[in-house]
Design a protein around this motif. Structure first.
Motif, PDB file in Angstrom:
ATOM      1  N   TRP A  32      49.063  71.613   7.587  1.00 43.57           N
ATOM      2  CA  TRP A  32      49.697  72.321   6.479  1.00 43.57           C
ATOM      3  C   TRP A  32      49.266  71.819   5.113  1.00 43.57           C
ATOM      4  O   TRP A  32      49.182  72.599   4.169  1.00 43.57           O
ATOM      5  N   ASN A  33      48.998  70.539   4.968  1.00 42.39           N
ATOM      6  CA  ASN A  33      48.613  70.038   3.653  1.00 42.39           C
ATOM      7  C   ASN A  33      47.255  70.572   3.204  1.00 42.39           C
ATOM      8  O   ASN A  33      47.010  70.708   2.023  1.00 42.39           O
TER       9      ASN A  33
ATOM     10  N   PHE B 105      56.706  75.205  14.732  1.00 45.49           N
ATOM     11  CA  PHE B 105      56.210  76.032  15.832  1.00 45.49           C
ATOM     12  C   PHE B 105      56.022  77.485  15.384  1.00 45.49           C
ATOM     13  O   PHE B 105      55.010  78.122  15.722  1.00 45.49           O
ATOM     14  N   ILE B 106      56.957  78.005  14.609  1.00 43.54           N
ATOM     15  CA  ILE B 106      56.811  79.370  14.074  1.00 43.54           C
ATOM     16  C   ILE B 106      55.567  79.446  13.200  1.00 43.54           C
ATOM     17  O   ILE B 106      54.801  80.416  13.246  1.00 43.54           O
ATOM     18  N   GLY B 107      55.328  78.414  12.391  1.00 39.97           N
ATOM     19  CA  GLY B 107      54.119  78.368  11.574  1.00 39.97           C
ATOM     20  C   GLY B 107      52.856  78.334  12.418  1.00 39.97           C
ATOM     21  O   GLY B 107      51.855  78.966  12.092  1.00 39.97           O
TER      22      GLY B 107
ATOM     23  N   PHE C  88      54.052  69.252  15.301  1.00 43.43           N
ATOM     24  CA  PHE C  88      55.124  69.842  16.118  1.00 43.43           C
ATOM     25  C   PHE C  88      55.541  68.893  17.238  1.00 43.43           C
ATOM     26  O   PHE C  88      56.734  68.632  17.432  1.00 43.43           O
ATOM     27  N   VAL C  89      54.580  68.374  17.979  1.00 45.29           N
ATOM     28  CA  VAL C  89      54.896  67.476  19.097  1.00 45.29           C
ATOM     29  C   VAL C  89      55.599  66.216  18.599  1.00 45.29           C
ATOM     30  O   VAL C  89      56.586  65.766  19.196  1.00 45.29           O
ATOM     31  N   ALA C  90      55.120  65.662  17.497  1.00 50.61           N
ATOM     32  CA  ALA C  90      55.728  64.454  16.944  1.00 50.61           C
ATOM     33  C   ALA C  90      57.171  64.711  16.508  1.00 50.61           C
ATOM     34  O   ALA C  90      58.076  63.910  16.805  1.00 50.61           O
ATOM     35  N   MET C  91      57.416  65.815  15.829  1.00 54.64           N
ATOM     36  CA  MET C  91      58.783  66.116  15.384  1.00 54.64           C
ATOM     37  C   MET C  91      59.699  66.431  16.558  1.00 54.64           C
ATOM     38  O   MET C  91      60.873  66.067  16.552  1.00 54.64           O
ATOM     39  N   LEU C  92      59.165  67.088  17.572  1.00 53.09           N
ATOM     40  CA  LEU C  92      59.963  67.381  18.759  1.00 53.09           C
ATOM     41  C   LEU C  92      60.358  66.078  19.464  1.00 53.09           C
ATOM     42  O   LEU C  92      61.505  65.921  19.891  1.00 53.09           O
TER      43      LEU C  92
END
Length: 182
Positions: A57-58, A117-119, A8-12
């Motif tokens: 997730w993986n 983030f929802i996940g 999440f932090v990386a994608m943000l």
């Protein structure tokens, strides 16, 4: 949760970078030194996102299958989990190029950040920590209301099973040695 948070932090970061410096992907676009440094940070974040994916997730479909499903459902549960996993991967490979065009690069990354983030919130509420729990205690976790399973499941089912939990570390190890010697 650690892996999902990293992702999440990386994608943000990548989303914010792509909104602040939209010409970053254009060849020959002039960039200041701070923009170049931020671009290097975005490249690093791609790797951190992949690392977070591998940790989060993986691996979740394997963990759910091995720890939560009863033995009689593991084969079908694993098959369904893998089918959804690879269908999602296929769908992503087909959707992302169109998303980059219609939502822009930054918008696409913000979308992925929000979904991640929802996940993360879902994992917080729905996926319990089951380390050291007996099968009876695991059943007790899933008898709790849905909103307590992930956050308080382990704590609310304390003393409902598990050798370490019931007897302590020393007695549990002693019991294992006795069984091995039989």
């Amino acid at each position: 949760m650690t892996g999902i948070t990293l992702q999440f932090v990386a994608m943000l970061y990548m989303a914010i970078f792509l909104v602040v410096d939209p010409q970053a992907g254009e060849e020959g676009a002039p960039q200041s030194q701070s923009q170049k440094d931020a671009a290097k940070g975005a490249i690093v974040m791609i790797y951190i996102s992949g690392f977070g994916w591998a940790m989060g997730w993986n691996s979740i479909q394997y963990l759910i299958n091995s720890e939560i499903y009863p033995l009689r459902l593991r084969a079908i549960g694993g098959s369904i989990a893998m089918t959804f996993h690879f269908a999602n991967q296929f769908g992503n490979s087909k959707a992302v190029p169109s998303m980059f065009i219609t939502m822009t690069y930054g918008g696409t990354m913000f979308f992925f950040s929000i979904v991640t983030f929802i996940g993360l919130v879902w994992v917080w509420f729905a996926i319990p920590e089951l380390a050291g729990k007996s099968l009876e205690a695991i059943d007790a976790v899933f008898e709790l209301p849905w909103y307590l399973i992930g956050r308080k499941g382990k704590e609310l089912t304390k003393d409902q099973g598990g050798a370490v939990e019931n007897f302590g570390q020393e007695k549990a190890v002693e019991s294992v040695h006795q069984v091995e010697n039989v």
